[in-house]
Write a protein that holds these residues in place. Structure first.
Motif, PDB file in Angstrom:
ATOM      1  N   VAL A  90      22.180  33.049  -5.397  1.00 22.85           N
ATOM      2  CA  VAL A  90      21.475  31.888  -4.837  1.00 22.85           C
ATOM      3  C   VAL A  90      22.328  30.639  -5.004  1.00 22.85           C
ATOM      4  O   VAL A  90      22.797  30.344  -6.107  1.00 22.85           O
ATOM      5  CB  VAL A  90      20.112  31.681  -5.538  1.00 22.85           C
ATOM      6  N   PHE A  91      22.557  29.930  -3.916  1.00 22.29           N
ATOM      7  CA  PHE A  91      23.210  28.625  -3.950  1.00 22.29           C
ATOM      8  C   PHE A  91      22.105  27.577  -3.793  1.00 22.29           C
ATOM      9  O   PHE A  91      21.368  27.611  -2.812  1.00 22.29           O
ATOM     10  CB  PHE A  91      24.229  28.490  -2.820  1.00 22.29           C
ATOM     11  N   ALA A  92      22.015  26.651  -4.745  1.00 22.85           N
ATOM     12  CA  ALA A  92      20.874  25.734  -4.753  1.00 22.85           C
ATOM     13  C   ALA A  92      21.280  24.319  -5.132  1.00 22.85           C
ATOM     14  O   ALA A  92      22.261  24.098  -5.854  1.00 22.85           O
ATOM     15  CB  ALA A  92      19.808  26.240  -5.732  1.00 22.85           C
ATOM     16  N   ALA A  93      20.484  23.361  -4.653  1.00 23.57           N
ATOM     17  CA  ALA A  93      20.677  21.959  -5.000  1.00 23.57           C
ATOM     18  C   ALA A  93      20.559  21.771  -6.515  1.00 23.57           C
ATOM     19  O   ALA A  93      19.733  22.418  -7.175  1.00 23.57           O
ATOM     20  CB  ALA A  93      19.636  21.101  -4.287  1.00 23.57           C
ATOM     21  N   ALA A  94      21.386  20.877  -7.061  1.00 24.62           N
ATOM     22  CA  ALA A  94      21.459  20.686  -8.513  1.00 24.62           C
ATOM     23  C   ALA A  94      20.120  20.296  -9.122  1.00 24.62           C
ATOM     24  O   ALA A  94      19.827  20.645 -10.273  1.00 24.62           O
ATOM     25  CB  ALA A  94      22.517  19.633  -8.840  1.00 24.62           C
ATOM     26  N   SER A  95      19.286  19.591  -8.370  1.00 17.41           N
ATOM     27  CA  SER A  95      18.008  19.132  -8.921  1.00 17.41           C
ATOM     28  C   SER A  95      17.030  20.268  -9.175  1.00 17.41           C
ATOM     29  O   SER A  95      15.994  20.064  -9.818  1.00 17.41           O
ATOM     30  CB  SER A  95      17.371  18.096  -7.978  1.00 17.41           C
ATOM     31  N   LEU A  96      17.348  21.474  -8.709  1.00 16.10           N
ATOM     32  CA  LEU A  96      16.468  22.627  -8.936  1.00 16.10           C
ATOM     33  C   LEU A  96      16.767  23.336 -10.249  1.00 16.10           C
ATOM     34  O   LEU A  96      16.038  24.262 -10.630  1.00 16.10           O
ATOM     35  CB  LEU A  96      16.597  23.622  -7.779  1.00 16.10           C
ATOM     36  N   ARG A  97      17.814  22.911 -10.930  1.00 11.77           N
ATOM     37  CA  ARG A  97      18.163  23.547 -12.201  1.00 11.77           C
ATOM     38  C   ARG A  97      16.985  23.433 -13.172  1.00 11.77           C
ATOM     39  O   ARG A  97      16.357  22.391 -13.298  1.00 11.77           O
ATOM     40  CB  ARG A  97      19.401  22.896 -12.805  1.00 11.77           C
ATOM     41  N   GLY A  98      16.703  24.465 -13.872  1.00 16.25           N
ATOM     42  CA  GLY A  98      15.568  24.487 -14.796  1.00 16.25           C
ATOM     43  C   GLY A  98      14.397  25.205 -14.156  1.00 16.25           C
ATOM     44  O   GLY A  98      14.011  26.289 -14.595  1.00 16.25           O
ATOM     45  N   ALA A  99      13.841  24.613 -13.115  1.00 15.78           N
ATOM     46  CA  ALA A  99      12.704  25.228 -12.430  1.00 15.78           C
ATOM     47  C   ALA A  99      13.113  26.550 -11.800  1.00 15.78           C
ATOM     48  O   ALA A  99      12.423  27.574 -11.956  1.00 15.78           O
ATOM     49  CB  ALA A  99      12.160  24.282 -11.369  1.00 15.78           C
ATOM     50  N   LEU A 100      14.247  26.555 -11.091  1.00 16.88           N
ATOM     51  CA  LEU A 100      14.682  27.779 -10.426  1.00 16.88           C
ATOM     52  C   LEU A 100      15.134  28.821 -11.443  1.00 16.88           C
ATOM     53  O   LEU A 100      14.943  30.026 -11.243  1.00 16.88           O
ATOM     54  CB  LEU A 100      15.807  27.468  -9.438  1.00 16.88           C
ATOM     55  N   ASP A 101      15.715  28.372 -12.545  1.00 20.57           N
ATOM     56  CA  ASP A 101      16.086  29.298 -13.621  1.00 20.57           C
ATOM     57  C   ASP A 101      14.860  30.078 -14.095  1.00 20.57           C
ATOM     58  O   ASP A 101      14.919  31.298 -14.287  1.00 20.57           O
ATOM     59  CB  ASP A 101      16.701  28.535 -14.794  1.00 20.57           C
ATOM     60  N   GLN A 102      13.762  29.359 -14.306  1.00 25.88           N
ATOM     61  CA  GLN A 102      12.550  30.017 -14.804  1.00 25.88           C
ATOM     62  C   GLN A 102      11.946  30.948 -13.761  1.00 25.88           C
ATOM     63  O   GLN A 102      11.540  32.073 -14.073  1.00 25.88           O
ATOM     64  CB  GLN A 102      11.518  28.973 -15.237  1.00 25.88           C
ATOM     65  N   VAL A 103      11.893  30.500 -12.516  1.00 28.27           N
ATOM     66  CA  VAL A 103      11.327  31.332 -11.459  1.00 28.27           C
ATOM     67  C   VAL A 103      12.134  32.620 -11.295  1.00 28.27           C
ATOM     68  O   VAL A 103      11.579  33.694 -11.065  1.00 28.27           O
ATOM     69  CB  VAL A 103      11.269  30.549 -10.130  1.00 28.27           C
ATOM     70  N   ALA A 104      13.451  32.514 -11.444  1.00 25.20           N
ATOM     71  CA  ALA A 104      14.317  33.677 -11.251  1.00 25.20           C
ATOM     72  C   ALA A 104      14.093  34.751 -12.298  1.00 25.20           C
ATOM     73  O   ALA A 104      14.315  35.942 -12.031  1.00 25.20           O
ATOM     74  CB  ALA A 104      15.777  33.245 -11.246  1.00 25.20           C
ATOM     75  N   THR A 105      13.650  34.354 -13.502  1.00 23.96           N
ATOM     76  CA  THR A 105      13.457  35.348 -14.564  1.00 23.96           C
ATOM     77  C   THR A 105      12.316  36.304 -14.246  1.00 23.96           C
ATOM     78  O   THR A 105      12.248  37.391 -14.818  1.00 23.96           O
ATOM     79  CB  THR A 105      13.164  34.663 -15.913  1.00 23.96           C
ATOM     80  N   ASP A 106      11.420  35.918 -13.353  1.00 21.48           N
ATOM     81  CA  ASP A 106      10.277  36.767 -13.004  1.00 21.48           C
ATOM     82  C   ASP A 106      10.548  37.664 -11.803  1.00 21.48           C
ATOM     83  O   ASP A 106       9.663  38.403 -11.373  1.00 21.48           O
ATOM     84  CB  ASP A 106       9.045  35.896 -12.719  1.00 21.48           C
ATOM     85  N   PHE A 107      11.763  37.573 -11.256  1.00 23.03           N
ATOM     86  CA  PHE A 107      12.100  38.415 -10.119  1.00 23.03           C
ATOM     87  C   PHE A 107      12.550  39.788 -10.619  1.00 23.03           C
ATOM     88  O   PHE A 107      13.082  39.910 -11.718  1.00 23.03           O
ATOM     89  CB  PHE A 107      13.216  37.757  -9.299  1.00 23.03           C
TER      90      PHE A 107
END
Length: 243
Positions: free
Chosen positions: A26-43
């Motif tokens: 996943v390539f993502a905007a820097a402001s998503l760091r943290g939130a996207l990290d947590q969401v990814a752990t449930d995939f």
């Protein structure tokens, strides 16, 4: 017949398991760091996250960087990627919303007049994303132009290649003032919000997302689940897609 079927299933089993656990990039905007990290752990598979400025992410993917999903912080960059990059799996969706805030270091006891930042800055600089390429910087410039402050401040900016870098400048005290997303301010204990920038003074802040592969489409669907939406909301984002 049954014996043959069992042999086939035994042969295919490892490959099926491998497909289910294949890494998603996943390539993502820097402001998503943290939130996207947590969401990814449930995939249900390994997720490799690469964060940066939206313009940088879009250009890298267009140049051939391997990505399954792209999430940017501005529809202009997503439109550019759709035109210049690989074919997407379906049309991009608007995944999240955000807002802009004015921040100071926690050690600062005073607050600026939002309509006259020059006086508060003195010899200091206003930290923000780069005005021509970083979405948060584009939105910040629109606000400064709407409040007739741009001409007086354009030579007093500390422009960065992503919004988290602007946040860091203020958190360290290297800049007395900064414009970042509300979600960034919530994630950094060394800054405080002194002003909520009105949403009608800049373009709407949306995070468009696109899947580039079938594996990416599965992860994009995961991002829209009720559970993922709750995580994003806990970080201050506004989910804008239906649950």
């Amino acid at each position: 017949m049954l014996k043959k079927l069992l042999i086939i299933l035994a042969f295919l089993g490892p490959f099926a398991a491998q497909a289910q656990t294949a890494q998603v990039t996943v390539f993502a905007a820097a402001s998503l760091r943290g939130a996207l990290d947590q969401v990814a752990t449930d995939f249900g598979a390994t997720v490799a996250l690469s964060f940066g400025g939206s313009g940088t992410m879009a250009r890298q993917v267009a140049a051939g960087a391997p990505a399954d999903v792209v999430i940017l912080a501005n529809p202009i960059w997503m439109d550019w990627l759709v035109e210049n990059g690989p074919t997407t799996q379906g049309a991009p969706i608007d995944l999240l919303g955000n807002s802009l805030v004015l921040i100071v270091p926690n050690s600062t006891s005073t607050a600026p007049d939002p309509a006259n930042l020059t006086t508060f800055l003195g010899d200091g600089r206003l930290a923000m994303g780069q005005r021509n390429g970083v979405p948060a910087g584009i939105y910040a410039a629109e606000w400064l132009q709407a409040t007739d402050q741009w001409n007086g401040l354009r030579d007093h900016l500390a422009e960065t290649d992503n919004v988290r870098s602007a946040l860091a400048l203020v958190a360290r005290g290297d800049a007395p003032l900064g414009v970042v997303y509300r979600t960034d301010a919530l994630a950094e204990p060394d800054v405080r919000v002194v002003y909520e920038i009105p949403a009608d003074l800049h373009s709407p802040i949306t995070y468009p997302a696109a899947a580039l592969t079938r594996a990416g489409a599965a992860f994009l669907a995961h991002l829209q689940t009720r559970e993922s939406r709750a995580v994003f909301a806990s970080y201050g984002f506004t989910p804008v897609t239906a649950p």
